[in-house]
Motif scaffolding. Structure first.
Motif, PDB file in Angstrom:
ATOM      1  N   SER A 557       5.029  -6.135   3.214  1.00 57.61           N
ATOM      2  CA  SER A 557       6.080  -5.157   2.968  1.00 57.61           C
ATOM      3  C   SER A 557       5.716  -3.801   3.530  1.00 57.61           C
ATOM      4  N   LEU A 558       4.457  -3.449   3.563  1.00 58.18           N
ATOM      5  CA  LEU A 558       4.019  -2.173   4.104  1.00 58.18           C
ATOM      6  C   LEU A 558       3.796  -2.239   5.607  1.00 58.18           C
ATOM      7  N   GLU A 559       3.416  -3.409   6.111  1.00 63.61           N
ATOM      8  CA  GLU A 559       3.103  -3.531   7.531  1.00 63.61           C
ATOM      9  C   GLU A 559       4.318  -3.254   8.405  1.00 63.61           C
ATOM     10  N   GLY A 560       5.513  -3.554   7.891  1.00 60.39           N
ATOM     11  CA  GLY A 560       6.702  -3.377   8.704  1.00 60.39           C
ATOM     12  C   GLY A 560       7.246  -1.962   8.728  1.00 60.39           C
ATOM     13  N   ILE A 561       6.602  -1.022   8.049  1.00 63.32           N
ATOM     14  CA  ILE A 561       7.104   0.356   7.980  1.00 63.32           C
ATOM     15  C   ILE A 561       6.493   1.170   9.115  1.00 63.32           C
ATOM     16  N   PRO A 562       7.304   1.772   9.972  1.00 63.56           N
ATOM     17  CA  PRO A 562       6.762   2.608  11.056  1.00 63.56           C
ATOM     18  C   PRO A 562       5.931   3.754  10.499  1.00 63.56           C
ATOM     19  N   GLY A 563       4.799   3.997  11.114  1.00 68.83           N
ATOM     20  CA  GLY A 563       3.930   5.084  10.683  1.00 68.83           C
ATOM     21  C   GLY A 563       2.889   4.672   9.673  1.00 68.83           C
ATOM     22  N   ILE A 564       2.922   3.415   9.227  1.00 70.71           N
ATOM     23  CA  ILE A 564       1.932   2.907   8.254  1.00 70.71           C
ATOM     24  C   ILE A 564       1.002   1.939   8.969  1.00 70.71           C
ATOM     25  N   GLY A 565      -0.208   2.389   9.219  1.00 68.97           N
ATOM     26  CA  GLY A 565      -1.213   1.532   9.819  1.00 68.97           C
ATOM     27  C   GLY A 565      -2.146   0.964   8.774  1.00 68.97           C
ATOM     28  N   ALA A 566      -3.209   0.364   9.256  1.00 72.31           N
ATOM     29  CA  ALA A 566      -4.141  -0.300   8.333  1.00 72.31           C
ATOM     30  C   ALA A 566      -4.784   0.693   7.379  1.00 72.31           C
ATOM     31  N   LYS A 567      -5.151   1.886   7.893  1.00 68.10           N
ATOM     32  CA  LYS A 567      -5.840   2.862   7.049  1.00 68.10           C
ATOM     33  C   LYS A 567      -4.929   3.380   5.942  1.00 68.10           C
ATOM     34  N   ARG A 568      -3.694   3.796   6.306  1.00 65.25           N
ATOM     35  CA  ARG A 568      -2.776   4.314   5.295  1.00 65.25           C
ATOM     36  C   ARG A 568      -2.349   3.230   4.320  1.00 65.25           C
ATOM     37  N   ARG A 569      -2.192   1.994   4.812  1.00 63.49           N
ATOM     38  CA  ARG A 569      -1.847   0.885   3.920  1.00 63.49           C
ATOM     39  C   ARG A 569      -2.949   0.680   2.889  1.00 63.49           C
ATOM     40  N   ARG A 570      -4.195   0.734   3.327  1.00 66.69           N
ATOM     41  CA  ARG A 570      -5.323   0.569   2.400  1.00 66.69           C
ATOM     42  C   ARG A 570      -5.370   1.704   1.395  1.00 66.69           C
ATOM     43  N   GLN A 571      -5.124   2.948   1.858  1.00 65.58           N
ATOM     44  CA  GLN A 571      -5.131   4.086   0.934  1.00 65.58           C
ATOM     45  C   GLN A 571      -4.051   3.950  -0.137  1.00 65.58           C
ATOM     46  N   LEU A 572      -2.874   3.506   0.266  1.00 66.73           N
ATOM     47  CA  LEU A 572      -1.790   3.331  -0.697  1.00 66.73           C
ATOM     48  C   LEU A 572      -2.122   2.270  -1.737  1.00 66.73           C
ATOM     49  N   LEU A 573      -2.635   1.125  -1.273  1.00 68.19           N
ATOM     50  CA  LEU A 573      -2.941   0.039  -2.200  1.00 68.19           C
ATOM     51  C   LEU A 573      -4.052   0.428  -3.151  1.00 68.19           C
ATOM     52  N   GLU A 574      -5.065   1.163  -2.651  1.00 68.84           N
ATOM     53  CA  GLU A 574      -6.163   1.588  -3.518  1.00 68.84           C
ATOM     54  C   GLU A 574      -5.692   2.649  -4.510  1.00 68.84           C
ATOM     55  N   ARG A 575      -4.829   3.550  -4.060  1.00 71.18           N
ATOM     56  CA  ARG A 575      -4.364   4.631  -4.938  1.00 71.18           C
ATOM     57  C   ARG A 575      -3.513   4.108  -6.091  1.00 71.18           C
ATOM     58  N   PHE A 576      -2.635   3.145  -5.792  1.00 71.55           N
ATOM     59  CA  PHE A 576      -1.694   2.677  -6.811  1.00 71.55           C
ATOM     60  C   PHE A 576      -2.039   1.290  -7.353  1.00 71.55           C
ATOM     61  N   GLY A 577      -3.180   0.727  -6.957  1.00 72.51           N
ATOM     62  CA  GLY A 577      -3.641  -0.530  -7.542  1.00 72.51           C
ATOM     63  C   GLY A 577      -2.896  -1.756  -7.076  1.00 72.51           C
ATOM     64  N   GLY A 578      -2.252  -1.700  -5.906  1.00 69.13           N
ATOM     65  CA  GLY A 578      -1.543  -2.866  -5.394  1.00 69.13           C
ATOM     66  C   GLY A 578      -0.117  -2.517  -4.996  1.00 69.13           C
ATOM     67  N   LEU A 579       0.569  -3.519  -4.423  1.00 73.58           N
ATOM     68  CA  LEU A 579       1.920  -3.291  -3.913  1.00 73.58           C
ATOM     69  C   LEU A 579       2.902  -2.952  -5.037  1.00 73.58           C
ATOM     70  N   ARG A 580       2.741  -3.573  -6.203  1.00 73.13           N
ATOM     71  CA  ARG A 580       3.640  -3.260  -7.318  1.00 73.13           C
ATOM     72  C   ARG A 580       3.525  -1.799  -7.720  1.00 73.13           C
ATOM     73  N   GLY A 581       2.297  -1.311  -7.709  1.00 73.44           N
ATOM     74  CA  GLY A 581       2.097   0.092  -8.050  1.00 73.44           C
ATOM     75  C   GLY A 581       2.737   1.021  -7.042  1.00 73.44           C
TER      76      GLY A 581
END
Length: 609
Positions: A557-581
């Motif tokens: 769900s995050l990979e398909g968003i323009p401007g979201i690469g591997a680093k930002r995707r990892r930061q988001l998941l770590e910050r909110f504890g997963g995709l649901r967060g």
């Protein structure tokens, strides 16, 4: 120093004359260079000479010596160093004449994490300094039993941090009084910290301190007329008091000890390990060594001591109880040095320590009897498979393949191995399928078989006697084509197709050689073995597929968003504890993540909603 000789020029006299009177390790090899045996010696010359200058060896040693074409020796600084080197070589080389203990899994621990509201959990693997660990335990079941006990008495949370950080209401464990609800602020931080301290004291064997602290908290709650809290502490005290007589053995509560006993019957040996930590009997675990024929129980326990404790992730306990005749030698000194404290190996136990040894002996006898019964059943089943399929008597190793996916998504193929009358978990393999049309089971199967058996064409791996394919004629023909291309046409190949109603017991066995189809009776022992192996392949493939699918869906769900690469995707998941967060976060919360502007946060929010 090293000495070696080839088969054509091997002269024991010359070899022995060149060895020093010093401690070290020797390796006996055959003409092909394979290591037959690894041993240690206090005096290399005397020990190696004893093999070639004596004639009263048993049949096993005589057989080994008849194959020896060379001996290599390595001098060490002490007998303790020789012990460590010997153990490392046995682990890495697995010589056929050494007693081998194979343990595919590390011991599990009970873990209490860090942070404001520490988590209670199960841990297997390396230990770190951020968490508190208790154990090791002999089995995962023993850890889970302790977790349930601590939940019942101290009501500590067991949920993952990602779940804990994103809950809006308490879970079922709170409703059944197995958690105090720290996720939604239903317990004060100080009270939760006190429960954590008491749980740690309990696991350390300081049960009386826990009871004293709980009594004080109960009295304080009663004094302020908080009778509900006082009743809770009363129940905790009652539960712990009932455990005192059931959980502890007759010894000092701070003692860590292991007791080892070996029972041998009909060429099969079993070593049972009874584990006592902080005075609490945690359970036992049985081990079945390989190449133990013609060895005494004392020799087998001696081998176990070195292989089990010298490379263990945690130090050896303070006391190890064994039977008479077991050579401890330098082992106790080496284990003491590794642990940084004295480690005592007792081979003439008295009083309660003798009772532990007798307990281990009874456990070993029971485990050996169970293994003998299971082995007899497996022998009967394997013989029935050979007879039904017309296979030669030497067929032992069976490999089975299965493919798992969801509408072509996250396709995983799996191979499980049955050899020497049992499933060989360490030899299982999974293959992530790529470059194949989604939903193409035939292509997925061809890919897995090619990757599995190309190694054999390079001289690596073991050729199976029988390959089972979970599927019908289409899958079987695909597998037959791959094996033919690899030059393995002589491997027996059988498809296991579900019956007309897809019910267990109605399977059809399709033999690749000739295409004949067999339908065995539901009570046929051979069918039971085929079902056992096929079901294990299905389970293993399905577990791999679910893990791969879950990982893909978490990030897709995050990979398909323009401007979201591997680093930002990892930061988001770590910050909110997963995709649901992430999905539950507001635009303002998302914008607080480093590198994400408010405009990008709005785009992420729109895409996820």
């Amino acid at each position: 120093m090293a000495a070696s000789a080839q088969a054509a020029s091997f002269d024991p006299t010359t070899l022995i004359a060149g060895l020093p009177h010093r401690p070290g390790v020797y390796r006996m090899t055959n003409a092909a260079g394979d290591v037959l045996y690894v041993g240690k010696a206090r005096d290399l010359r005397k020990r190696v000479a004893s093999y070639f200058q004596k004639s009263d060896h048993g049949p096993r040693i005589q057989m080994m010596l008849s194959q020896v074409a060379g001996v290599e020796a390595t001098v060490t600084g002490s007998e303790g160093e020789a012990l460590l080197l010997e153990n490392n070589l046995i682990k890495s080389l697995a010589p056929r004449y050494n007693i081998l203990f194979r343990d595919d899994k590390s011991y599990p621990y009970l873990m209490i994490g860090g942070g404001r509201f520490p988590r209670l959990g199960f841990h297997r693997g390396p230990l770190d300094r951020d968490n508190a660990y208790f154990g090791p335990f002999p089995s995962a079941g023993a850890v889970r039993e302790s977790i349930q006990l601590l939940q019942k008495v101290f009501r500590l949370r067991t949920c993952e941090d990602s779940v804990f950080q994103n809950r809006s209401r308490p879970c079922l464990l709170f409703q059944i009084r197995r958690c105090s609800g720290p996720c939604v602020g239903l317990v004060r931080e100080a009270d939760y910290a006190a429960d954590v301290r008491n749980a740690q004291l309990f696991m350390q064997g300081r049960e009386d301190d826990v009871l004293t602290a709980l009594a004080a908290r109960m009295q304080a709650a009663s004094d302020r007329l908080d009778y509900e809290t006082a009743a809770l502490h009363r129940d905790q005290i009652k539960a712990l008091s009932g455990l005192q007589q059931r959980q502890y053995v007759d010894t000092a509560k701070s003692l860590d000890a292991d007791a080892l006993a070996c029972v041998e019957q009909g060429g099969v040996a079993c070593v049972n390990l009874v584990m006592i930590r902080n005075g609490r009997h945690l359970g036992d675990r049985s081990f079945f060594p390989e190449h133990a024929e013609a060895h005494t129980p004392a020799d087998i326990v001696t081998a176990f001591l070195a292989q089990h404790y010298l490379q263990a992730p945690a130090p050896a306990p303070a006391v190890i109880v064994v039977g008479e005749g077991v050579e401890t030698g330098e082992l106790a000194a080496v284990l003491s040095q590794q642990a940084g404290r004295p480690v005592q190996i007792v081979n003439r136990p008295q009083a309660e320590r003798r009772a532990w040894l007798e307990m281990a002996g009874r456990n070993a006898a029971l485990a050996l009897a169970q293994r003998t019964r299971e082995r007899g059943t497996q022998e009967l089943r394997l013989a029935a498979v050979r007879e039904a399929l017309g296979l030669p008597p030497g067929v032992q190793r069976i490999e089975c393949f299965d493919v798992s996916h969801t509408m072509g998504e996250a396709t995983v193929a799996a191979c499980v191995v049955y050899d020497q009358l049992r499933m060989r978990n360490a030899e299982y393999r999974r293959y992530n399928i790529a470059g194949v049309e989604p939903g193409d089971d035939y292509g997925a199967l061809r890919s897995a078989l090619a990757r599995r058996y190309e190694r054999i064409t390079r001289g690596e791996g073991v050729v199976p006697d029988l390959v089972l394919i979970d599927g019908g004629k289409g899958q079987l023909n695909a597998a037959r084509g791959v094996l033919a291309e690899l030059g393995l046409s002589d491997v027996f190949l059988v498809g296991v197709a579900k019956g007309p109603e897809r019910k267990p017991g109605l399977e059809e066995l399709i033999v690749a050689d000739g295409g004949r189809t067999l339908v065995l009776p539901k009570d046929h022992p051979g069918l039971h073995l085929v079902q056992q192996i096929r079901d294990e392949a299905h389970r293993f493939a399905l577990a791999g597929h679910r893990a791969r699918r879950g990982k893909t869906r978490v990030t897709s769900s995050l990979e398909g968003i323009p401007g979201i690469g591997a680093k930002r995707r990892r930061q988001l998941l770590e910050r909110f504890g997963g995709l649901r967060g992430v999905a539950a976060a507001s635009v303002e919360d998302i914008a607080q993540v480093e590198g994400i502007s408010e405009r990008l946060a709005e785009r992420i929010y729109r895409e996820l909603h």
